[in-house]
Design an enzyme around this catalytic site. Structure first.
Site, PDB file in Angstrom:
ATOM      1  N   ASP A   1       0.837  -1.205   0.000  1.00  0.00           N
ATOM      2  CA  ASP A   1       0.000   0.000   0.000  1.00  0.00           C
ATOM      3  C   ASP A   1       0.873   1.257   0.000  1.00  0.00           C
ATOM      4  OD1 ASP A   1      -2.283   1.534   0.184  1.00  0.00           O
ATOM      5  OD2 ASP A   1      -2.998   0.645   2.065  1.00  0.00           O
TER       6      ASP A   1
ATOM      7  N   ASP B   1     -10.817   2.207  -3.155  1.00  0.00           N
ATOM      8  CA  ASP B   1     -11.379   1.961  -1.828  1.00  0.00           C
ATOM      9  C   ASP B   1     -12.901   1.996  -1.862  1.00  0.00           C
ATOM     10  OD1 ASP B   1      -9.111   1.449  -0.445  1.00  0.00           O
ATOM     11  OD2 ASP B   1      -8.832   3.483   0.323  1.00  0.00           O
TER      12      ASP B   1
HETATM   13  C1  DGJ Z   1      -5.769   2.030   1.807  1.00  0.00           C
HETATM   14  C2  DGJ Z   1      -6.183   0.775   1.110  1.00  0.00           C
HETATM   15  O1  DGJ Z   1      -6.731   1.072  -0.139  1.00  0.00           O
HETATM   16  C3  DGJ Z   1      -7.171   0.026   1.982  1.00  0.00           C
HETATM   17  O2  DGJ Z   1      -7.645  -1.100   1.303  1.00  0.00           O
HETATM   18  C4  DGJ Z   1      -6.508  -0.327   3.280  1.00  0.00           C
HETATM   19  O3  DGJ Z   1      -5.468  -1.242   3.030  1.00  0.00           O
HETATM   20  C5  DGJ Z   1      -5.981   0.923   3.969  1.00  0.00           C
HETATM   21  N1  DGJ Z   1      -5.183   1.711   3.100  1.00  0.00           N
HETATM   22  C6  DGJ Z   1      -5.199   0.554   5.198  1.00  0.00           C
HETATM   23  O4  DGJ Z   1      -4.601   1.632   5.777  1.00  0.00           O
END
Ligand code: DGJ
Length: 730
Positions: free
Chosen positions: A479, A549
């Site tokens: 990430d 997300d």
């Molecule tokens: C952003 C990601 O897109 C989410 O799926 C998750 O992993 C969060 N970060 C965690 O901080």
């Protein structure tokens, strides 16, 4: 497929199965220009395409109007400062601070196969016979500079990939302040352009507008591609749609600051260009040193937008994505992020795993919050040691227990980041990007590590590797949750601070290469606050990328449509989540969420212990559906039939197997119309001669009937209803 040099005419012709890309050399000085790109040409005399006798001619015939030549000639790699006043592809400052460059032909080489790009992701071909490369070397005799333009074409895809390497042949240090990957000029044909735009939770929305005069540019200065703009662009005829018309697509295999533009000029030509964003870019080239640009991808299709998308999909599936999972079904995962956020422990994760296993879910992914004192998003990034208060018994114990339940185990990292409240920051505050004397701006309460420094990247990599070696971990979600700002590197002198952004990206690539080399069977999924790093560069390292997300099924229709414009469905991270949806508060049927996630990698992002029994009971059917259709979805040809984004009522797309024996169409009625008649839906991409059956129906149809007349679907009761049509050869 093949590359030919016609010596008498001084013409290079690069052919793919259905397209030709033509480059010509003109004038006794040897200027290299772009002659043609489009539908395939025959073995004709093509030098006339260079149009050198028009208006001002060449310097050879009209030296007094040299600048007029420069400002109209379609240079294949336009330079700065000599009189081509359009956007230039290259700008180099010499030891005296001068920055005019003139590039002309020096030599060329044509060979089977394709070389690797040092430190950068790029397309590849398995066997040398599968592709052919032209290396065209241009030179600036006065500045003692060479530029090697490299072009490759493939047997099986209508794409031309190209990049440039700039070599300092002088005995002095020079500075490259711009080196784009590709540029080509084309006469305007009332073209529209497509770019992608967006924001967090609404990535890659499609924007189609006419190309107007001047420069229109998409760009990033975020150190990554970002949610907001995309390095992709397309030019298309006014009447081009999903199925017909000429479309030119351009994408960049890069994950950092980019600049992609169209410039429409006084003669109604359009210059298309893409490459590293020259803003804040300055690369020192000592005597003899070279600079390698990322690779750009050009695709031409006269089968509309859909034809272009299918070319990109094939190129990326067959010649970019690598590794163990490239051609494999990915395990159906359940991720605990939307299920628990930071509030989990071993018992909670095992409770999820216990419920998930019998329903057909194949992997548990532990997301953010398992390390240091990471109880919320304010701290601990950089402290990659297991928090045993949460994971009682340790990581290995958890993984073993999950494995005993028959599930694989995956883990989340955010390797490039550091929290000011972390042990790592206490030890190495200078590892975070900060301009000396200035307080750096935080985002999500975190700073960015200077990954351009090898010792920083190596330290983090070793921490990660230690965790990964400590248990049977088969998946990593990588990430990145903030863009780069306050850029300054303690490791570089002042003349080289302009190298940081690109060196950062090279650092990330180096780390990811190490990761997949040391753990060759690992499934890597890139991610950046949702889909801010959905780019072709990342696909070289990870066969799938988290799309957004926003997991709401209806929002995903638009996000996945924009993503699938370029990227194969096999790469789109898509999950079924709980409702009301955590981003938009919408409630959609569980079945619709499953149908929409089926167009991607497929998985779950919910607390399976808390969802309704009714929803839970649908999971075995959904996981079976994934196994039934995923080979088709992953490898087939993608066709878009209708876009909810455009019509505001319904969405429809399908995937057809390469042998056209099987297809899966997805129809989502987003809003039910009052008092409707049934809706006609014409399928695409089938074999008109074949006879098909739609699963669940008794009758058969000819492919031509399904495509020309279509079928009629009764409008479902209520909003957000999905229906799948499995079409098989009878
Ligand atoms: C952003 C990601 O897109 C989410 O799926 C998750 O992993 C969060 N970060 C965690 O901080």
């Amino acid at each position: 497929m093949g590359i030919t040099y016609f010596e008498n005419e001084r013409i290079f012709k690069l052919d793919t199965k259905n397209t030709s890309y033509v480059i010509g050399i003109v004038d006794k000085e040897g200027f290299v220009g772009h002659a043609y790109y489009g539908k395939k040409l025959g073995e004709d005399a093509l030098a006339y395409l260079m149009r050198i006798y028009e208006s001002f001619g060449t310097p050879e015939t009209n030296a007094r109007d040299r600048l007029s030549f420069y400002d109209a000639f379609p240079m294949e790699y336009p330079t700065h400062g000599i009189g081509d006043f359009r956007e230039s592809a290259i700008r180099v400052e010499d030891a005296n601070g001068h920055f005019a460059n003139k590039l002309t032909y020096r030599s060329h080489e044509i060979f089977k196969g394709k070389k690797k790009l040092a430190g950068l992701p790029a397309t590849w071909c398995e066997k040398d016979e599968d592709c052919e490369t032209l290396e065209l070397t241009l030179e600036d005799k006065e500045a003692k500079l060479a530029v090697v333009l490299s072009y490759s074409v493939f047997n099986d895809v209508d794409a031309v990939v190209r990049h440039a390497r700039v070599i300092n042949e002088s005995d002095k240090t020079v500075y490259v302040t711009k080196a784009m990957s590709a540029s080509f000029d084309i006469d305007n044909n009332e073209f529209d352009k497509i770019v992608l735009y967006g924001s967090w939770a609404r990535e890659r929305y499609i924007d189609r507008t006419p190309v107007s005069y001047g420069i229109q540019m998409s760009r990033s200065m975020r150190g990554e591609g970002g949610h907001q703009e995309h390095a992709f662009t397309a030019l298309l005829e006014k009447n081009a749609d999903q199925n017909k018309g000429e479309v030119y697509g351009m994408d960049l295999i890069y994950s950092g600051n980019f600049r992609t533009l169209q410039e429409r000029n006084q003669f109604d030509n359009i210059r298309m260009m893409t490459g590293i964003n020259p803003d804040d870019f300055k690369w020192e080239l000592t005597a003899g040193a070279d600079f390698q640009t990322p690779e750009a991808v050009l695709v031409y299709s006269n089968e509309g937008i859909g034809g272009m998308s299918r070319c990109f999909h094939d190129l990326y599936r067959n010649h970019l994505i690598r590794g163990y999972y490239r051609d494999k079904k990915r395990p159906i995962l359940i991720n605990n992020w939307e299920a628990t956020y930071f509030n989990f422990d071993t018992e909670k994760l095992l409770a999820i795993a216990r419920q998930a296993a019998p329903l057909g879910i194949e992997m548990l992914v532990m997301d953010d919050g398992w390390f240091g004192n990471r109880f919320d998003d304010n701290r601990a990034l950089g402290d990659w040691e297991v928090n045993e208060e949460k994971l009682q018994g340790g990581l290995k114990h958890l993984v073993d227990e999950v494995n005993k339940l028959g599930l694989k185990f995956g883990i989340w990292f955010e390797p490039e980041m550091i929290s000011p409240e972390s042990k790592l920051y206490e030890e190495h505050p200078d590892w975070a990007f900060t301009v000396p004397g200035r307080v750096p701006g935080l985002a999500r309460n975190q700073l960015v590590l200077d990954i351009s420094r090898e010792e920083v990247a190596d330290y983090i990599f070793e921490k990660m590797a230690k965790v990964l070696h400590s248990a049977n971990i088969e998946y990593v979600k990588w990430d990145m949750n903030r863009p780069l700002a306050d850029i300054a590197s303690a490791a570089l002198p002042k003349e080289r601070q302009g190298e940081i952004f690109h060196r950062y990206v090279l650092g990330v690539y180096r780390m990811q290469e190490r990761l997949i080399t040391e753990f060759p069977n690992l499934l890597l999924e890139n991610c950046s606050g949702g889909g801010a790093r959905f780019d072709a560069g990342m696909l070289y390292y990870s066969p799938q990328i988290w799309c957004s997300d926003d997991t709401d099924a209806i929002e995903r229709l638009t996000i996945q449509e924009g993503t699938a414009l370029i990227y194969p469905l096999s790469a789109m991270g898509a999950h079924v989540s709980d409702c009301p949806n955590h981003t938009v508060g919408r409630t959609t049927p569980f079945a619709t969420r499953g149908a929409v996630a089926l167009a991607g990698t497929f998985g779950y992002e919910l607390d399976i212990t808390k969802i309704s029994e009714d929803d839970r009971n649908q999971i075995p059917q959904q996981t079976a559906m994934y196994h039934k259709y995923n080979d088709l979805v992953r490898t087939g040809d993608y066709y878009r039939m209708a876009s909810y984004r455009e019509n505001h009522y319904y969405d429809a797309y399908m995937v057809v197997s390469k042998d056209k024996k099987e297809a899966l169409a997805t129809y989502v009625c987003v809003k039910r119309r009052p008092n409707p008649r049934s809706r006609g839906l014409k399928f695409l991409g089938l074999d008109p001669e074949k006879t098909y059956r739609i699963e669940g129906e008794d009758r058969t149809y000819l492919g031509s009937t399904l495509m020309n007349a279509g079928i009629y679907i009764e409008e479902p009761w209520g909003d957000f209803q999905a229906k799948l049509f499995h079409i098989v050869e009878a």
